[in-house]
Design a protein around this motif. Sequence first.
Motif, mmCIF file in Angstrom:
data_model
loop_
_atom_site.group_PDB
_atom_site.id
_atom_site.type_symbol
_atom_site.label_atom_id
_atom_site.label_comp_id
_atom_site.label_asym_id
_atom_site.label_seq_id
_atom_site.Cartn_x
_atom_site.Cartn_y
_atom_site.Cartn_z
ATOM 1 N N GLU A 65 2.776 -8.353 -1.095
ATOM 2 C CA GLU A 65 4.169 -7.904 -1.143
ATOM 3 C C GLU A 65 4.646 -7.445 0.226
ATOM 4 O OE1 GLU A 65 4.812 -4.855 -4.062
ATOM 5 O OE2 GLU A 65 4.106 -6.126 -5.697
ATOM 6 N N ASP A 66 3.722 -6.922 1.024
ATOM 7 C CA ASP A 66 4.065 -6.360 2.323
ATOM 8 C C ASP A 66 2.824 -6.425 3.211
ATOM 9 O OD1 ASP A 66 5.607 -5.125 4.260
ATOM 10 O OD2 ASP A 66 5.626 -3.159 3.315
ATOM 11 N N TYR A 67 2.988 -6.085 4.455
ATOM 12 C CA TYR A 67 1.879 -6.101 5.402
ATOM 13 C C TYR A 67 0.824 -5.073 4.997
ATOM 14 C CZ TYR A 67 -0.692 -5.924 9.754
ATOM 15 O OH TYR A 67 -1.681 -5.969 10.692
ATOM 16 N N LEU A 68 -0.434 -5.454 5.056
ATOM 17 C CA LEU A 68 -1.569 -4.557 4.819
ATOM 18 C C LEU A 68 -2.487 -4.630 6.029
ATOM 19 C CD1 LEU A 68 -2.456 -5.647 1.161
ATOM 20 C CD2 LEU A 68 -1.371 -3.488 1.830
ATOM 21 N N THR A 69 -2.933 -3.485 6.516
ATOM 22 C CA THR A 69 -3.885 -3.500 7.630
ATOM 23 C C THR A 69 -5.319 -3.553 7.122
ATOM 24 O OG1 THR A 69 -3.938 -1.091 7.757
ATOM 25 C CG2 THR A 69 -2.367 -2.234 9.183
ATOM 26 N N ALA A 70 -5.560 -2.956 5.970
ATOM 27 C CA ALA A 70 -6.896 -2.924 5.377
ATOM 28 C C ALA A 70 -6.754 -2.594 3.903
ATOM 29 C CB ALA A 70 -7.761 -1.871 6.068
ATOM 30 N N ILE A 71 -7.800 -2.917 3.137
ATOM 31 C CA ILE A 71 -7.852 -2.499 1.741
ATOM 32 C C ILE A 71 -9.246 -1.934 1.467
ATOM 33 C CG2 ILE A 71 -6.165 -4.234 0.994
ATOM 34 C CD1 ILE A 71 -8.543 -5.744 -0.344
ATOM 35 N N ALA A 72 -9.329 -1.157 0.410
ATOM 36 C CA ALA A 72 -10.614 -0.683 -0.110
ATOM 37 C C ALA A 72 -10.913 -1.506 -1.361
ATOM 38 C CB ALA A 72 -10.528 0.793 -0.439
ATOM 39 N N VAL A 73 -12.189 -1.796 -1.591
ATOM 40 C CA VAL A 73 -12.574 -2.657 -2.701
ATOM 41 C C VAL A 73 -13.684 -2.007 -3.514
ATOM 42 C CG1 VAL A 73 -13.509 -4.927 -3.335
ATOM 43 C CG2 VAL A 73 -11.957 -4.720 -1.379
ATOM 44 N N ALA A 74 -13.523 -2.074 -4.824
ATOM 45 C CA ALA A 74 -14.569 -1.647 -5.757
ATOM 46 C C ALA A 74 -15.217 -2.901 -6.319
ATOM 47 C CB ALA A 74 -13.985 -0.781 -6.865
ATOM 48 N N ASP A 75 -16.293 -3.314 -5.665
ATOM 49 C CA ASP A 75 -17.016 -4.511 -6.094
ATOM 50 C C ASP A 75 -18.244 -4.086 -6.911
ATOM 51 O OD1 ASP A 75 -18.626 -3.438 -4.105
ATOM 52 O OD2 ASP A 75 -18.686 -5.259 -2.897
ATOM 53 N N GLY A 122 -8.389 14.518 -0.294
ATOM 54 C CA GLY A 122 -8.848 13.321 -0.976
ATOM 55 C C GLY A 122 -8.131 12.101 -0.417
ATOM 56 N N ALA A 123 -8.721 10.941 -0.620
ATOM 57 C CA ALA A 123 -8.175 9.710 -0.038
ATOM 58 C C ALA A 123 -6.908 9.224 -0.732
ATOM 59 C CB ALA A 123 -9.231 8.600 -0.076
ATOM 60 N N GLN A 124 -6.744 9.561 -1.994
ATOM 61 C CA GLN A 124 -5.571 9.156 -2.765
ATOM 62 C C GLN A 124 -5.364 7.641 -2.749
ATOM 63 O OE1 GLN A 124 -2.241 11.649 -1.635
ATOM 64 N NE2 GLN A 124 -3.504 13.470 -1.667
ATOM 65 N N LEU A 125 -6.470 6.916 -2.918
ATOM 66 C CA LEU A 125 -6.400 5.458 -2.986
ATOM 67 C C LEU A 125 -5.634 5.027 -4.228
ATOM 68 C CD1 LEU A 125 -10.099 4.648 -2.080
ATOM 69 C CD2 LEU A 125 -8.106 4.277 -0.631
ATOM 70 N N GLN A 126 -4.808 4.009 -4.089
ATOM 71 C CA GLN A 126 -4.016 3.488 -5.214
ATOM 72 C C GLN A 126 -4.805 2.378 -5.905
ATOM 73 O OE1 GLN A 126 0.097 2.299 -4.436
ATOM 74 N NE2 GLN A 126 -0.316 0.464 -5.626
ATOM 75 N N GLY A 128 0.823 -1.206 0.000
ATOM 76 C CA GLY A 128 0.000 0.000 0.000
ATOM 77 C C GLY A 128 0.854 1.250 0.000
ATOM 78 N N PRO A 129 0.319 2.333 -0.546
ATOM 79 C CA PRO A 129 1.058 3.601 -0.546
ATOM 80 C C PRO A 129 1.151 4.165 0.875
ATOM 81 C CG PRO A 129 -1.156 3.918 -1.397
ATOM 82 C CD PRO A 129 -0.998 2.451 -1.159
ATOM 83 N N LEU A 168 -4.395 3.628 1.137
ATOM 84 C CA LEU A 168 -4.677 2.208 0.964
ATOM 85 C C LEU A 168 -4.742 1.876 -0.524
ATOM 86 C CD1 LEU A 168 -7.678 1.776 3.459
ATOM 87 C CD2 LEU A 168 -5.274 1.272 3.898
ATOM 88 N N ILE A 169 -4.670 0.597 -0.836
ATOM 89 C CA ILE A 169 -4.916 0.172 -2.205
ATOM 90 C C ILE A 169 -6.432 0.063 -2.401
ATOM 91 C CG2 ILE A 169 -2.687 -0.962 -2.532
ATOM 92 C CD1 ILE A 169 -4.069 -3.665 -2.074
ATOM 93 N N PHE A 170 -6.875 0.280 -3.639
ATOM 94 C CA PHE A 170 -8.290 0.218 -4.010
ATOM 95 C C PHE A 170 -8.413 -0.878 -5.063
ATOM 96 C CE2 PHE A 170 -12.047 2.888 -5.777
ATOM 97 C CZ PHE A 170 -12.953 2.209 -4.972
ATOM 98 N N VAL A 171 -8.823 -2.044 -4.631
ATOM 99 C CA VAL A 171 -8.827 -3.240 -5.464
ATOM 100 C C VAL A 171 -10.130 -3.342 -6.246
ATOM 101 C CG1 VAL A 171 -8.676 -5.752 -5.440
ATOM 102 C CG2 VAL A 171 -7.297 -4.406 -3.840
#
Length: 141
Positions: free
Chosen positions: A69-79, A44-48, A6-7, A11-14
């Motif tokens: 690739e590395d530790y993530l605490t949470a992700i955002a998802v576009a379902d 803005g959230a600047q989600l990756q 994640g940046p 967070l990353i936006f999957v």
Amino acid sequence: MMLPKGPDLSLIFVRTDYGDDDAWQQALAAANAVYEDDVAERMGAQLQPVESPELANLTPHQLVALPREDYLTAIAVADEQAMRDHTVLFVDFDEYGDQIGRTFRSVPWEVELIVANLSLANMDFAEFADSVDSDGVFRGF
């Protein structure tokens, strides 16, 4: 598929729904938009965004099981739902907690607050997830 690191301070936006590219662009824009606030200056959230056909239709529990690739605490998802109503699905990835895979949704104008507080560890995932409305959507405190 390996989830990327994640940046910093975001967070990353999957993307898991690939039915409509225009809907994806709109959902991404809504999640990252700068919403006016009388209390603080917003950026803005600047989600990756993370896109890969391998992610299509994965559930939160399937996403949690993916290598990272590395530790993530949470992700955002576009379902699929996010593509329709622009809510953002958040998934708890904290391997040190006891609620890995827990989810909640947020309206777009609260995404920046959530991302900032999770990234800085000011608040934890449960504080947001425990504050959702009866429909499972976080609309603020």
